[in-house]
Design an enzyme around this catalytic site. Structure first.
Site, PDB file in Angstrom:
ATOM      1  CB  CYS A  98      -0.852  -0.001   1.260  1.00 34.26           C
ATOM      2  SG  CYS A  98       0.188   0.000   2.743  1.00 34.26           S
ATOM      3  CD  GLU A 136      -2.886   1.218  13.172  1.00 31.81           C
ATOM      4  OE1 GLU A 136      -2.610   0.356  12.309  1.00 31.81           O
ATOM      5  OE2 GLU A 136      -3.966   1.840  13.196  1.00 31.81           O
TER       6      GLU A 136
HETATM    7  S1  SF4 Z   1      -2.674   2.336   7.434  1.00 30.13           S
HETATM    8 FE1  SF4 Z   1      -1.271   0.589   7.170  1.00 30.13          FE
HETATM    9  S2  SF4 Z   1      -2.238  -0.702   5.618  1.00 30.13           S
HETATM   10 FE2  SF4 Z   1      -3.247   1.305   5.532  1.00 30.13          FE
HETATM   11  S3  SF4 Z   1      -2.167   2.506   3.953  1.00 30.13           S
HETATM   12 FE3  SF4 Z   1      -1.190   2.937   5.926  1.00 30.13          FE
HETATM   13  S4  SF4 Z   1       0.486   1.468   6.119  1.00 30.13           S
HETATM   14 FE4  SF4 Z   1      -0.902   0.717   4.527  1.00 30.13          FE
END
Ligand code: SF4
Length: 331
Positions: free
Chosen positions: A26, A141
């Site tokens: 991503c 996270e």
């Molecule tokens: S939150 Fe995590 S999965 Fe979503 S775009 Fe950002 S890095 Fe990628």
């Protein structure tokens, strides 16, 4: 003889690999890896990274070979070094400690979509809201997001946790935020239940679950309709990869999470006509190619792609790491 293929009946074709699109990296992962790579190119090894920059073994091992050193405690970073925060983000306490360490430079590879939740949570806290976070306990996270505020925040992992919350149902200021990589469907159920439990609940302004998580889950749903088995490339500690595997399983399709092609067991493919292939947001395309090669050896010689959505998201790098930017510090 004319062969009629009815809806919901799988075509009697060769053994086929069906690739999910989108899959793999991503924009946040792309940016985080580029930050470490460019820091290595520009300033030389070692570059210290707080936690695995993204949860993928192949990526982390490659960066280690190039001179990245992964640490959990910023006190372990020698003075004068360069430090990068991982894509998952860090609690304020980690930033505060790092700032006392007399480091040369600090780069923040926190995904901008995680940072967006940090901004939201700080604003809610300032306005006096009690905050509920939906996420997985121990995930970096979640630790980073909850660590943006000092108290008055509660973590729930599932619907059952709602009943255990020590919060009055009619509390006037209550808000919810979520981890970015959760199951979209499960999270919707949790948010619905929270809304019935807390009459004044404030939902996130925009979805906290990110576009990449949503799109990869949508693609797996589409794969599950046409495949007999689904392979998900991703590491065991990758939240979004685990959700992809679970989603296919919940839809009744055998599903396997693998880091590398050599983990495939031939018996997984017994009586499989169409095998779906996807990759979590932190798994690079080179691993998909490796899996395709192994599947070819097992007789899957046809490849189709199932396009669900095209992604165009790109996040800018820190100014100092953009190409053609002069080095502002070196050792
Ligand atoms: S939150 Fe995590 S999965 Fe979503 S775009 Fe950002 S890095 Fe990628």
């Amino acid at each position: 003889m004319i062969q009629t293929i009815h809806q919901n009946v799988k075509p009697l074709s060769d053994k086929t690999i069906i690739l999910a699109n989108p899959r793999g990296f991503c924009a946040g992962v792309d940016r985080a890896i580029a930050i470490v790579r460019r820091a290595l190119d520009k300033y030389g090894a070692p570059i210290y990274v707080r936690h695995e920059v993204v949860h993928n073994k192949y990526v982390v091992d490659n960066l280690k070979k190039r001179g990245a050193i992964f640490i959990e405690d910023v006190n372990d970073v020698p003075e004068g070094s360069i430090l990068v925060y991982s894509a998952h983000g860090v609690p304020l306490s980690v930033r505060e400690t790092a700032e006392t360490r007399n480091l040369n430079l600090i780069f923040d590879a926190t995904c901008p979509l995680v940072s967006k939740v940090h901004v939201e949570i700080k604003s809610l806290h300032k306005k006096g809201y009690t905050i509920i976070m939906v996420g997985h306990k121990g995930h970096p996270e979640v630790e980073g997001t909850m660590g943006q505020v000092d108290g008055n925040i509660y973590l729930i992992e599932n619907i059952l946790d709602i009943e255990k919350l020590p919060i009055s149902p009619d509390i006037p200021k209550i808000a919810v935020v979520t981890q970015t990589t959760l199951s979209v469907d499960e999270t919707r159920e949790i948010l619905n239940k929270l809304q019935t439990s807390f009459s004044n609940l404030r939902l996130p302004k925009n979805e906290d679950i990110c576009y990449a998580t949503q799109n990869r889950q949508d693609a797996v749903k589409a794969l599950a309709k046409v495949c007999d088995a689904v392979l998900v490339i991703g590491s065991k500690n990758s939240s979004n990869s685990n959700r992809l595997k679970e989603l296919a399983e919940n839809l009744g399709v055998k599903s396997y999470l693998i880091d590398f092609a050599d983990e495939i067991h031939q018996e997984w493919l017994t009586n499989v006509k169409n095998v779906g292939l996807t990759a979590g947001a932190s798994a690079p395309e080179i691993l998909v190619e490796g899996v395709i090669n192994v599947l070819n050896k097992y007789g899957f010689n046809k490849i189709d792609t199932l396009n669900v959505v095209e992604e165009e998201m790109v996040f800018a790098l820190p100014h100092e790491l953009r190409e053609n930017t002069p080095v502002i510090a070196s050792r």
